[in-house]
Design an enzyme around this catalytic site. Sequence first.
Site, PDB file in Angstrom:
ATOM      1  N   ASP A 107       0.839  -1.203   0.000  1.00 34.57           N
ATOM      2  CA  ASP A 107       0.000   0.000   0.000  1.00 34.57           C
ATOM      3  C   ASP A 107       0.871   1.249   0.000  1.00 34.57           C
ATOM      4  O   ASP A 107       2.014   1.214   0.463  1.00 34.57           O
ATOM      5  CB  ASP A 107      -0.839   0.075   1.287  1.00 34.57           C
ATOM      6  CG  ASP A 107      -1.779  -1.088   1.424  1.00 34.57           C
ATOM      7  OD1 ASP A 107      -2.131  -1.700   0.409  1.00 34.57           O
ATOM      8  OD2 ASP A 107      -2.149  -1.379   2.587  1.00 34.57           O
TER       9      ASP A 107
HETATM   10  N1  URA Z   1      -1.170  -5.787   4.162  1.00 34.37           N
HETATM   11  C1  URA Z   1      -1.598  -4.520   4.166  1.00 34.37           C
HETATM   12  O1  URA Z   1      -2.593  -4.211   4.805  1.00 34.37           O
HETATM   13  N2  URA Z   1      -0.929  -3.614   3.471  1.00 34.37           N
HETATM   14  C2  URA Z   1       0.182  -3.890   2.761  1.00 34.37           C
HETATM   15  O2  URA Z   1       0.777  -3.012   2.131  1.00 34.37           O
HETATM   16  C3  URA Z   1       0.630  -5.226   2.764  1.00 34.37           C
HETATM   17  C4  URA Z   1      -0.073  -6.148   3.474  1.00 34.37           C
END
Ligand code: URA
Length: 237
Positions: A107
């Site tokens: 993310d």
């Molecule tokens: N889980 C999440 O919530 N975000 C990420 O970037 C990776 C795994």
Amino acid sequence: MNEMRLQRFLARAGVASRRASEELITSGRVTVNGQVVRELGTRVDADKDAVAFDGRAVVLEASHVTIMLNKPCGYITTMKDERGRASVAELIPLDEYPALFPIGRLDKDTSGLLLFTDDGELGDKLLHPRHHIGKTYLATIQGMPTQEEIACLRTGIELDGRMTAPAECELLAKGRLSEVRIQIFEGRNRQVRRMFEAIGHPVVKLERVAIGGLSLGELERGTWRQLTADDFAALNI
Ligand code: URA
């Protein structure tokens, strides 16, 4: 077609660094299809053109490139963004290796270990749950989870009507904010954040620190490096 600049071809074939290869070209020591080439902009097709240095054939082995990036927060995992947002593509050597793509995604607000490769097969292996490659995160969360809540994360939580696969989870520090190490074996959208939301402890900071046995180590935030033979051994695929 496998086209690139002549100096890049020489550098990738291991003849010399890119800068030194430019000097070899301008000094007339490199031929393409039998003709001396001194022009630095010359492009060659690695699959078709015959390149030689001091009369010896230079061959580009068909090898793949895989790199790890320590992704900073604030960058989205995409190779092109129509809206001009900061993306991980700005942080990796695309000039040198234009075919790199990210293996999975982090993310925008997650930092840490992100792999890129031009090897489709490797990408598939690392992403497919069948290979059971764990991804380890350090999560800073709101509040203090109970052992029961941690146990829920371990056994499985319902997200989108489906239970998450068993995870490994360890409470590292307790307080107004707590720190948890969690290893998951799937890659569902925003999975770690949603798992913690489900137990009532939203994530305030998330970093991926390892994929399988491959750790981020001392790699500085915002920088990348190529994977070594030891790194591939640690990935164990
Ligand atoms: N889980 C999440 O919530 N975000 C990420 O970037 C990776 C795994």
